[in-house]
Design a protein around this motif. Sequence first.
Motif, PDB file in Angstrom:
ATOM      1  N   LEU A 354      14.350  24.113  -0.687  1.00  0.00           N
ATOM      2  CA  LEU A 354      13.285  23.685  -1.584  1.00  0.00           C
ATOM      3  C   LEU A 354      13.712  22.361  -2.210  1.00  0.00           C
ATOM      4  CD1 LEU A 354      10.602  24.323  -3.022  1.00  0.00           C
ATOM      5  CD2 LEU A 354      11.909  25.565  -4.747  1.00  0.00           C
ATOM      6  N   ARG A 355      13.014  21.288  -1.847  1.00  0.00           N
ATOM      7  CA  ARG A 355      13.351  19.941  -2.318  1.00  0.00           C
ATOM      8  C   ARG A 355      12.221  19.453  -3.222  1.00  0.00           C
ATOM      9  NH1 ARG A 355      13.896  20.213   3.186  1.00  0.00           N
ATOM     10  NH2 ARG A 355      16.019  20.058   4.042  1.00  0.00           N
ATOM     11  N   VAL A 356      12.515  19.329  -4.490  1.00  0.00           N
ATOM     12  CA  VAL A 356      11.521  18.888  -5.475  1.00  0.00           C
ATOM     13  C   VAL A 356      11.818  17.432  -5.805  1.00  0.00           C
ATOM     14  CG1 VAL A 356      10.485  19.325  -7.727  1.00  0.00           C
ATOM     15  CG2 VAL A 356      11.445  21.232  -6.405  1.00  0.00           C
ATOM     16  N   THR A 357      11.001  16.529  -5.247  1.00  0.00           N
ATOM     17  CA  THR A 357      11.232  15.091  -5.408  1.00  0.00           C
ATOM     18  C   THR A 357      10.425  14.579  -6.591  1.00  0.00           C
ATOM     19  OG1 THR A 357      11.639  14.801  -3.048  1.00  0.00           O
ATOM     20  CG2 THR A 357      11.022  12.842  -4.286  1.00  0.00           C
ATOM     21  N   PHE A 358      11.059  13.758  -7.429  1.00  0.00           N
ATOM     22  CA  PHE A 358      10.407  13.204  -8.611  1.00  0.00           C
ATOM     23  C   PHE A 358       9.482  12.064  -8.180  1.00  0.00           C
ATOM     24  CE2 PHE A 358      15.012  13.708 -10.309  1.00  0.00           C
ATOM     25  CZ  PHE A 358      14.949  15.080 -10.156  1.00  0.00           C
ATOM     26  N   ASP A 359       8.214  12.203  -8.475  1.00  0.00           N
ATOM     27  CA  ASP A 359       7.250  11.139  -8.185  1.00  0.00           C
ATOM     28  C   ASP A 359       6.922  10.339  -9.438  1.00  0.00           C
ATOM     29  OD1 ASP A 359       4.431   9.987  -7.971  1.00  0.00           O
ATOM     30  OD2 ASP A 359       4.784  10.532  -5.894  1.00  0.00           O
ATOM     31  N   THR A 360       6.375  11.013 -10.452  1.00  0.00           N
ATOM     32  CA  THR A 360       6.097  10.381 -11.740  1.00  0.00           C
ATOM     33  C   THR A 360       6.492  11.355 -12.842  1.00  0.00           C
ATOM     34  OG1 THR A 360       4.180   9.261 -10.770  1.00  0.00           O
ATOM     35  CG2 THR A 360       4.332   9.281 -13.155  1.00  0.00           C
ATOM     36  N   PRO A 361       7.465  10.992 -13.686  1.00  0.00           N
ATOM     37  CA  PRO A 361       8.314   9.799 -13.602  1.00  0.00           C
ATOM     38  C   PRO A 361       9.295   9.895 -12.433  1.00  0.00           C
ATOM     39  CG  PRO A 361       9.101  11.227 -15.336  1.00  0.00           C
ATOM     40  CD  PRO A 361       7.832  11.853 -14.843  1.00  0.00           C
ATOM     41  N   GLU A 362       9.936   8.776 -12.133  1.00  0.00           N
ATOM     42  CA  GLU A 362      10.856   8.731 -10.995  1.00  0.00           C
ATOM     43  C   GLU A 362      12.301   8.974 -11.403  1.00  0.00           C
ATOM     44  OE1 GLU A 362      10.342   5.056  -8.944  1.00  0.00           O
ATOM     45  OE2 GLU A 362       8.341   5.529  -8.220  1.00  0.00           O
ATOM     46  N   VAL A 363      12.629   8.730 -12.665  1.00  0.00           N
ATOM     47  CA  VAL A 363      14.009   8.896 -13.154  1.00  0.00           C
ATOM     48  C   VAL A 363      14.000   9.902 -14.284  1.00  0.00           C
ATOM     49  CG1 VAL A 363      16.018   7.739 -14.133  1.00  0.00           C
ATOM     50  CG2 VAL A 363      14.548   6.507 -12.527  1.00  0.00           C
ATOM     51  N   TYR A 364      14.802  10.957 -14.156  1.00  0.00           N
ATOM     52  CA  TYR A 364      14.851  12.023 -15.147  1.00  0.00           C
ATOM     53  C   TYR A 364      16.090  11.889 -16.022  1.00  0.00           C
ATOM     54  CZ  TYR A 364      11.263  14.844 -12.692  1.00  0.00           C
ATOM     55  OH  TYR A 364      10.109  15.318 -12.109  1.00  0.00           O
ATOM     56  N   SER A 365      15.908  12.160 -17.297  1.00  0.00           N
ATOM     57  CA  SER A 365      17.051  12.362 -18.188  1.00  0.00           C
ATOM     58  C   SER A 365      17.657  13.736 -17.902  1.00  0.00           C
ATOM     59  CB  SER A 365      16.604  12.284 -19.644  1.00  0.00           C
ATOM     60  OG  SER A 365      15.739  13.381 -19.939  1.00  0.00           O
ATOM     61  N   ASP A 366      18.794  14.025 -18.499  1.00  0.00           N
ATOM     62  CA  ASP A 366      19.406  15.348 -18.330  1.00  0.00           C
ATOM     63  C   ASP A 366      18.458  16.437 -18.826  1.00  0.00           C
ATOM     64  OD1 ASP A 366      21.658  14.192 -17.260  1.00  0.00           O
ATOM     65  OD2 ASP A 366      22.837  14.274 -19.114  1.00  0.00           O
ATOM     66  N   LEU A 367      17.734  16.150 -19.929  1.00  0.00           N
ATOM     67  CA  LEU A 367      16.821  17.146 -20.481  1.00  0.00           C
ATOM     68  C   LEU A 367      15.633  17.371 -19.542  1.00  0.00           C
ATOM     69  CD1 LEU A 367      16.575  18.907 -23.009  1.00  0.00           C
ATOM     70  CD2 LEU A 367      15.104  17.145 -24.003  1.00  0.00           C
ATOM     71  N   GLN A 368      15.103  16.323 -18.958  1.00  0.00           N
ATOM     72  CA  GLN A 368      14.011  16.470 -17.992  1.00  0.00           C
ATOM     73  C   GLN A 368      14.477  17.233 -16.757  1.00  0.00           C
ATOM     74  OE1 GLN A 368      13.233  12.119 -18.066  1.00  0.00           O
ATOM     75  NE2 GLN A 368      11.060  12.671 -18.109  1.00  0.00           N
ATOM     76  N   ARG A 369      15.633  16.900 -16.261  1.00  0.00           N
ATOM     77  CA  ARG A 369      16.167  17.585 -15.076  1.00  0.00           C
ATOM     78  C   ARG A 369      16.362  19.075 -15.360  1.00  0.00           C
ATOM     79  NH1 ARG A 369      18.880  16.348 -10.229  1.00  0.00           N
ATOM     80  NH2 ARG A 369      18.555  14.132 -10.594  1.00  0.00           N
ATOM     81  N   ARG A 370      16.864  19.388 -16.550  1.00  0.00           N
ATOM     82  CA  ARG A 370      17.067  20.802 -16.906  1.00  0.00           C
ATOM     83  C   ARG A 370      15.723  21.530 -16.926  1.00  0.00           C
ATOM     84  NH1 ARG A 370      19.317  23.139 -22.752  1.00  0.00           N
ATOM     85  NH2 ARG A 370      19.112  25.361 -22.209  1.00  0.00           N
ATOM     86  N   PHE A 371      14.717  20.913 -17.557  1.00  0.00           N
ATOM     87  CA  PHE A 371      13.402  21.549 -17.667  1.00  0.00           C
ATOM     88  C   PHE A 371      12.790  21.794 -16.289  1.00  0.00           C
ATOM     89  CE2 PHE A 371       8.720  21.081 -18.137  1.00  0.00           C
ATOM     90  CZ  PHE A 371       8.484  22.244 -18.866  1.00  0.00           C
TER      91      PHE A 371
END
Length: 629
Positions: A354-371
């Motif tokens: 399962l590959r979840v690619t970030f489209d918008t936004p493209e760059v995640y903070s640690d908090l965004q990645r955790r969520f």
Amino acid sequence: MKYLLSILLTALTSILHLAAANFPALYLRGGFNNWEARESERFALDESTGTYSLSIDRLDGSFKIADANWGDHIYGVGRDPFIGGSGAYEMFFQQAGVNTPDFKADNLTDVTIRFVYEEGKNLTMQITAKQAGADDPSFTDSGTLPVLHINVYTDATHSQLNDEIISRNLNHKNYFSDAEYWFDLNGCKWLEEAGAKSIGSAEEPLPLEIKGRGNWTLRGFAKKPFKLKLGKKQALCGLSKSKHFALLAHADDSYGYLRNFVGFNLGKRIGLPWTPAQQPIEVYINGNYRGLYFLTESIRVEPDRVNITELDDNVSDRELVSGGYLVELDNYEEDNQIRMEEKSCVDGQNLDMLRVTFDTPEVYSDLQRRFITEQFTAMNDAVGANSDQLWSYLDLDDAARYYIVEEIISNVESYHGSTYLFRDRGEGRKWHFTPLWDCGNAFNGPTNGFFYDNDPFGNTWIPSMRQNAKFNEKVRQTWLWFMQQRYRGVIADIDEYVKHITAAAKADYRRWNGQPTPDGGQAVVDNRDMQWRRNAVVSHLESKTSWLSGVFGNAGAIDPGMAEPARDTTPAAPLPDYVGSGVENVAADNDDADAPVEYFDLMGRLLAEPAAGSIVIERRGSSVRKVRI
């Protein structure tokens, strides 16, 4: 004397045979004239010799020779015999009632067809013709569609064209920034009625950035797909106003460029939150005719496209981090991606990462990645356990609608790359399967089975979701409503579209036929015979919807009173403690609890009653904050 008698007897037999012969009125009938029997394509007949002959200026695509009622019927030896120029071609004579193959003429001009007819016997057709365009370097558009002109230059002086953009081996996705464009509606009334208009001109072009897009479609074909970024927002070709568009080549769509058209049409009809629109155009780059393209709305977080709150890159504000997000379930490993093992409740399923690619936004903070990691872990766990907990994270209605579309078109690559989901900001929000994109493997699956049981790739989650009783019931209800209220009209839409692009499909073939391919690539598909392609698509749709009616229920006669299924009321999963509810504080000075609350829109205008789900400014005394209602 005996010898002379024999000659006279033979001649007499021939004369008597001709006199007794039943010479039908025969016509050239084919896709070029909607298979009609027209006087302008009626063969001249010399009854003394039984010779039929016809001369026409142009012949391209499928045809047969037949009488006005398809009674006497002449066709070629073998399946779809190909006629590439002058020569002798063997034919069969056939009475009515038999499905016979077509001839396929390859863009012939100055055509004369001649044959001697003998009732009930095989014949030889003599053709003299030229093949148009094969040796002509100055390929041109069909004159039936709008034309997009693009010039790409080596630098900002615009003094020298950069032909790397039209190289068959172009294989990078870097922008060409020194570029310009103009869009000529070209007298296309049906698009003018849809809101399209000419933009710019050769004398006053507009700024543009352009780059290659796609993966195999970019590497494998000389006819490249592109991503466009306009200098300013435009409603290009009547599409939604934006800077961002895709220029899709469909160089591999052997179903008459109808795969995306049908998929997108169904997505709009079934009511997915947003489905891209597209329009057919013809394209010149650096003065070089590039063929038939499909100008398409790019997937963007914008009010007229994916209408969610836009979230910046690398955000760590707990009040903002719940959304909005647009992600892709991908089939390539990327740097801006979260990966985990796909879970399943189906024995023997072809599982993938399962590959979840970030489209918008493209760059995640640690908090965004955790969520995002926790959100997709929860959904993946629920899928693997066949748990209804999935519907507290994933919108059930849009999941059912998305699946129905992909199943109708038998898209064996769905749920495996180019599969998008979005989530808006705030408490009570869920993930939605949408928008549809890349139906490039539509109609490759069976018409009497589920696409996910016949795929070569693996389809993330959907085999397990189809084990879930709540999902299946929602699919059944939605299917019956859709077939009653929204599906009818799809075939008419296809026919209208085919009519618009038929001439351009032939011009596209003339442009790309016999051209060199990229290293390791393949030829651009041949879609000259749009009627045959249309018939294949319609046949698939009719067969598949008939089979699905046996699975999900037969809608039967139209019931104008059939209501749209009620939306699922499963409560959304609560946000984790480290994520706020989506309230963004603007100011908070001397909050006056006794003051009345007033709401304003983001332009500062007082609102009597804010719309549910909208973002507004809340004022209570001297306290002001931005909130979602």
